[in-house]
Scaffold this motif. Structure first.
Motif: not given
Length: 379
Positions: A252-254, A291-297, A315-316, A320-325
């Motif tokens: 779900x997250x990196x 919720x956690x989904x599409x999380x890089x760092x 990462x898509x 609110x936590x989604x994105x690359x960094x």
């Protein structure tokens, strides 16, 4: 005779013990001298293992599997082996009709080791390495084993120094795959943590109370494969470590770096050369996180952390936590301060490749190859 019983006699140069299917790993640990190597032969072993002394526990990778005991059994406290002779060998457990569980020692446990054994059993963890604040366990090496299906953790360590966990597979456990607290100079290398309910690899100051970040004295998380977990790697309220060369996908997250308002703050670490792709599994939020989904760092409440030369793609999510960094605004008011994000390839992440939220100061985004950022202009 000793080898036939499943335990090798210690030699004057290097003591070694061998455990075969039907024998008890815990018995071998109990009777081992500090510095011994215990080799667990291919097979499936149904037990919890408690380690409170310096030793090496090694197996044959995917061929040596530790699974939960059929009935809950509290690991017994270590006992001192007889000094010499054939009587120094641990009695081997006879092959049972049902899967093996740890044998019971006739030697009573001391209050300290009894408490640690109980805590390990109650947590329903595969392998526990447990020291104390007054006497941490030093130089334990866990190598080439599979730990699978425990209600809590695959491997759990508390009050350790120079713990080494290498080439371990920790899978399908109910909390963490491999976890450590109150410990220093840990090395976690070439492990696979997959399909664990929380983090595949988790390093924290402590899990039972709040407090400022502690110095790991240079812990290393290197070349691990983390997939199918809630979060690949979580480092919480710690300082002075490196996370590099890892492969994180399908979580779900990196990578999460988590701090709070305590002093000293979390951070002073390096996250570099990791491959963090398509961590798009969906995990429902809880009281602490959305919720956690599409999380890089994600950095939240971190300071003086360097994120460089990572490859972060695809990462898509709509969290609110989604994105690359993402430098995320902390729920408890802690800011991200003086972090450096540089020389990363951050592509095809949504809603943005880079994002800087909150009121933190001194954060730098330098020479990153990306297409979108919030606020605009950081690519």
């Amino acid at each position: 005779m000793a080898a036939g019983l499943g335990v090798l006699a210690p030699s004057s140069a290097a003591a070694g013990r061998r455990v075969h299917p039907g024998d008890s790993i815990q018995d071998a640990v109990n009777y081992a001298r500090p510095g011994d190597t215990i080799t667990v032969m291919p097979g499936t072993y149904y037990e919890n293992v408690l380690i409170t002394k310096r030793l090496t526990l090694r197996g044959y990778g995917a061929r040596t599997v530790i699974r939960p005991p059929v009935t809950a059994v509290t690991p017994v406290a270590p006992v001192a082996p007889p000094a010499t002779g054939a009587s120094a060998q641990a009695p081997a457990a006879k092959p049972p009709a049902t899967p093996a569980t740890p044998a019971t020692s006739a030697t009573p446990a001391t209050p300290a080791t009894s408490g640690r054994a109980l805590a390990c059993s109650q947590a329903d963890t595969g392998i526990c390495v447990m020291g104390t604040a007054e006497q941490p366990v030093v130089d334990v090496d866990i190598h080439s084993l599979t730990v699978s299906g425990f209600k809590r953790n695959g491997i759990w360590a508390s009050y350790t120094d120079r713990l080494s966990v290498q080439r371990v597979i920790s899978e399908k456990n109910g909390t963490w795959g491999i976890a450590q607290e109150r410990s220093t100079r840990g090395l976690f290398r070439d492990n696979t943590a997959r399909d664990n309910a929380e983090s595949g690899l988790f390093i924290a100051n402590t899990v039972d109370r709040e407090g400022g970040a502690t110095d790991t004295l240079g812990a290393v998380v290197r070349r691990n494969t983390l997939t199918g977990n809630r979060i690949g790697v979580t480092v919480r309220r710690v300082r002075n470590l490196s996370v590099y060369g890892n492969n994180l996908t399908g979580n779900c997250g990196g990578i999460f770096v988590v701090g709070d308002e305590g002093e000293p703050g979390a951070g002073d670490m390096t996250i570099r050369n990791n491959r963090i792709h398509e961590n798009n599994k969906f995990c429902k939020g809880n009281s602490r996180l959305p919720d956690i989904q599409g999380v890089g760092i994600v950095l939240t409440g971190a300071e003086e952390t360097v994120i460089r030369s990572n490859d972060i793609r695809g990462n898509v999510g709509a969290s609110p936590l989604s994105g690359g960094i993402l430098l995320f605004k902390s729920f408890v008011g802690a800011t991200n301060t003086d972090n450096v994000i540089r020389d990363n390839v951050v592509r095809d992440n949504k809603p943005a490749d880079l994002a800087n939220q909150g009121t933190g100061t001194g954060n730098q985004f330098v020479n990153n190859r990306c297409a979108s950022s919030v606020p605009a202009g950081m690519c």
